[in-house]
Design a protein around this motif. Sequence first.
Motif, PDB file in Angstrom:
ATOM      1  N   ASP A 206       0.824  -1.208   0.000  1.00 17.24           N
ATOM      2  CA  ASP A 206       0.000   0.000   0.000  1.00 17.24           C
ATOM      3  C   ASP A 206       0.859   1.261   0.000  1.00 17.24           C
ATOM      4  N   GLU A 207       1.920   1.270   0.806  1.00 18.47           N
ATOM      5  CA  GLU A 207       2.786   2.441   0.887  1.00 18.47           C
ATOM      6  C   GLU A 207       3.513   2.679  -0.430  1.00 18.47           C
ATOM      7  N   GLU A 208       3.970   1.608  -1.048  1.00 13.11           N
ATOM      8  CA  GLU A 208       4.669   1.731  -2.330  1.00 13.11           C
ATOM      9  C   GLU A 208       3.721   2.230  -3.415  1.00 13.11           C
ATOM     10  N   LEU A 209       2.493   1.740  -3.389  1.00 10.07           N
ATOM     11  CA  LEU A 209       1.525   2.141  -4.409  1.00 10.07           C
ATOM     12  C   LEU A 209       1.107   3.598  -4.219  1.00 10.07           C
ATOM     13  N   ILE A 210       0.901   4.021  -2.966  1.00  8.80           N
ATOM     14  CA  ILE A 210       0.569   5.424  -2.702  1.00  8.80           C
ATOM     15  C   ILE A 210       1.715   6.330  -3.156  1.00  8.80           C
ATOM     16  N   ASN A 211       2.924   5.927  -2.863  1.00  4.81           N
ATOM     17  CA  ASN A 211       4.085   6.716  -3.292  1.00  4.81           C
ATOM     18  C   ASN A 211       4.161   6.790  -4.814  1.00  4.81           C
ATOM     19  N   PHE A 212       3.893   5.675  -5.474  1.00 11.01           N
ATOM     20  CA  PHE A 212       3.926   5.627  -6.939  1.00 11.01           C
ATOM     21  C   PHE A 212       2.861   6.550  -7.535  1.00 11.01           C
ATOM     22  N   LEU A 213       1.649   6.497  -7.000  1.00  9.50           N
ATOM     23  CA  LEU A 213       0.534   7.265  -7.557  1.00  9.50           C
ATOM     24  C   LEU A 213       0.657   8.762  -7.252  1.00  9.50           C
ATOM     25  N   VAL A 214       0.915   9.068  -5.980  1.00  8.33           N
ATOM     26  CA  VAL A 214       0.878  10.465  -5.548  1.00  8.33           C
ATOM     27  C   VAL A 214       2.189  11.200  -5.818  1.00  8.33           C
ATOM     28  N   ASN A 215       3.297  10.568  -5.503  1.00  7.78           N
ATOM     29  CA  ASN A 215       4.587  11.254  -5.614  1.00  7.78           C
ATOM     30  C   ASN A 215       5.239  11.116  -6.994  1.00  7.78           C
ATOM     31  N   GLN A 216       5.171   9.900  -7.569  1.00  7.41           N
ATOM     32  CA  GLN A 216       5.815   9.711  -8.873  1.00  7.41           C
ATOM     33  C   GLN A 216       4.914  10.142 -10.033  1.00  7.41           C
ATOM     34  N   LEU A 217       3.641   9.752  -9.967  1.00  6.29           N
ATOM     35  CA  LEU A 217       2.716  10.120 -11.043  1.00  6.29           C
ATOM     36  C   LEU A 217       2.009  11.449 -10.776  1.00  6.29           C
ATOM     37  N   ASN A 218       2.106  11.926  -9.545  1.00  8.06           N
ATOM     38  CA  ASN A 218       1.517  13.216  -9.163  1.00  8.06           C
ATOM     39  C   ASN A 218      -0.008  13.227  -9.289  1.00  8.06           C
ATOM     40  N   CYS A 219      -0.643  12.072  -9.058  1.00 10.57           N
ATOM     41  CA  CYS A 219      -2.100  11.962  -9.142  1.00 10.57           C
ATOM     42  C   CYS A 219      -2.707  11.957  -7.737  1.00 10.57           C
ATOM     43  N   GLN A 220      -3.533  12.933  -7.473  1.00  8.75           N
ATOM     44  CA  GLN A 220      -4.185  13.013  -6.169  1.00  8.75           C
ATOM     45  C   GLN A 220      -5.567  12.362  -6.163  1.00  8.75           C
ATOM     46  N   TYR A 221      -6.172  12.205  -7.367  1.00  7.85           N
ATOM     47  CA  TYR A 221      -7.532  11.687  -7.457  1.00  7.85           C
ATOM     48  C   TYR A 221      -7.583  10.498  -8.416  1.00  7.85           C
ATOM     49  N   PHE A 222      -8.650   9.721  -8.271  1.00 11.46           N
ATOM     50  CA  PHE A 222      -8.867   8.558  -9.142  1.00 11.46           C
ATOM     51  C   PHE A 222     -10.306   8.608  -9.628  1.00 11.46           C
ATOM     52  N   PHE A 223     -10.479   8.643 -10.945  1.00 12.00           N
ATOM     53  CA  PHE A 223     -11.793   8.738 -11.577  1.00 12.00           C
ATOM     54  C   PHE A 223     -12.148   7.396 -12.198  1.00 12.00           C
ATOM     55  N   THR A 224     -13.271   6.817 -11.788  1.00 13.05           N
ATOM     56  CA  THR A 224     -13.624   5.467 -12.235  1.00 13.05           C
ATOM     57  C   THR A 224     -15.143   5.323 -12.241  1.00 13.05           C
ATOM     58  N   THR A 225     -15.620   4.098 -12.432  1.00 12.95           N
ATOM     59  CA  THR A 225     -17.057   3.809 -12.340  1.00 12.95           C
ATOM     60  C   THR A 225     -17.263   2.565 -11.490  1.00 12.95           C
ATOM     61  N   ILE A 226     -18.502   2.362 -11.079  1.00 13.01           N
ATOM     62  CA  ILE A 226     -18.838   1.165 -10.312  1.00 13.01           C
ATOM     63  C   ILE A 226     -18.509  -0.084 -11.117  1.00 13.01           C
ATOM     64  N   GLN A 227     -18.836  -0.052 -12.405  1.00 13.40           N
ATOM     65  CA  GLN A 227     -18.599  -1.208 -13.256  1.00 13.40           C
ATOM     66  C   GLN A 227     -17.111  -1.502 -13.429  1.00 13.40           C
ATOM     67  N   LEU A 228     -16.332  -0.459 -13.710  1.00 17.01           N
ATOM     68  CA  LEU A 228     -14.908  -0.659 -13.964  1.00 17.01           C
ATOM     69  C   LEU A 228     -14.165  -1.111 -12.711  1.00 17.01           C
ATOM     70  N   ASN A 229     -14.654  -0.764 -11.553  1.00 19.64           N
ATOM     71  CA  ASN A 229     -14.007  -1.219 -10.321  1.00 19.64           C
ATOM     72  C   ASN A 229     -14.025  -2.733 -10.192  1.00 19.64           C
ATOM     73  N   ASN A 230     -15.012  -3.370 -10.807  1.00 23.06           N
ATOM     74  CA  ASN A 230     -15.123  -4.828 -10.719  1.00 23.06           C
ATOM     75  C   ASN A 230     -14.062  -5.551 -11.541  1.00 23.06           C
ATOM     76  N   TYR A 231     -13.390  -4.831 -12.428  1.00 22.55           N
ATOM     77  CA  TYR A 231     -12.387  -5.469 -13.271  1.00 22.55           C
ATOM     78  C   TYR A 231     -11.095  -5.750 -12.503  1.00 22.55           C
ATOM     79  N   HIS A 232     -10.910  -5.079 -11.370  1.00 22.14           N
ATOM     80  CA  HIS A 232      -9.676  -5.279 -10.598  1.00 22.14           C
ATOM     81  C   HIS A 232     -10.020  -5.191  -9.107  1.00 22.14           C
ATOM     82  N   PRO A 233     -10.553  -6.259  -8.532  1.00 19.26           N
ATOM     83  CA  PRO A 233     -10.977  -6.236  -7.122  1.00 19.26           C
ATOM     84  C   PRO A 233      -9.854  -5.861  -6.157  1.00 19.26           C
ATOM     85  N   GLU A 234      -8.616  -6.235  -6.477  1.00 17.58           N
ATOM     86  CA  GLU A 234      -7.508  -5.928  -5.575  1.00 17.58           C
ATOM     87  C   GLU A 234      -7.259  -4.420  -5.510  1.00 17.58           C
TER      88      GLU A 234
END
Length: 297
Positions: free
Chosen positions: A243-271
């Motif tokens: 979790d810490e590595e992924l947060i660092n990757f998303l927020v610090n390396q990719l500079n993404c603070q938000y995640f835009f998705t749908t209820i349906q698309l969330n089912n494609y990757h439960p993890e």
Amino acid sequence: MDIKVKQEVMFKYILGLSVVLITLVYFIVTTSYSGIPLTDAENRGIETPLKLWLNGYLGVFFGFKSNGNIIWLLPLLLLFAWPKLKQSLSVKLFLTFYLLLFVIIAVKGYINGRYQFTLVPISIMGIVLLVKELFEEKLQQKFFYLLIAFTLFNTLYFTALDFWPRYKERLFNMVNKTETNNTQQLDYITFINQNIKEEEWVLVNNLPEYFYYTNRKGLFCWTGQDVVYTAYGEQKLMNQKSDEELINFLVNQLNCQYFFTTIQLNNYHPEFTAFLERRAELVFNDHKKYLIYKFKE
């Protein structure tokens, strides 16, 4: 009425009855609609072994939702016409080519009806030619009327049961399409404009409309394949990160603070969805389709 005419009439009625019975059986065992978000396999209609074979491997003939309900007649009509056609080299070459394409699609493209649909125009031409080969002119006309009737039934059935419930709101938006109306109807746009700063980045989960309707920065990803498309090329999204590595990757390396998705698309990757529940806050939910999360460092 001589024996030959009686046989042709009987054959016509058998074919018509077969269309009805097979279509009804198929609908009973494979078709349902639910407002509950579907998994990837459910959304593609291949979540059970039976559906995997009918809608997947044999989807060219039995994927009625994508291809109609008469394509399965091709092998049946060919069986009846084979005694007349088996000496034709062009027919044999056609069958060889068709079977080769069918096997490739069945093995490599069974998961997507769009690949199966590539054989539909060829199949329809084959059915038309076989009907002309098997029936006299008067019976040909009646048989074509029968095929048109069942095709119309198939179209109306799936429009009412599947297409309309899923896409009616999107169609309403298209009909009333103005810049003002779209902004009002697509609530996520209002939220983004009011709550996400212009310098902040959004990780966008396979939703091109984000880039069409907003002027905010976004980075495209597809959680279904666990990939994100960066300035340095395609990269794995989770790839067994903590979790810490992924947060660092998303927020610090990719500079993404938000995640835009749908209820349906969330089912494609439960993890990844489970990760969102642990390390992100749901800040927007229109209770219909769209979700926006804010990552928690």
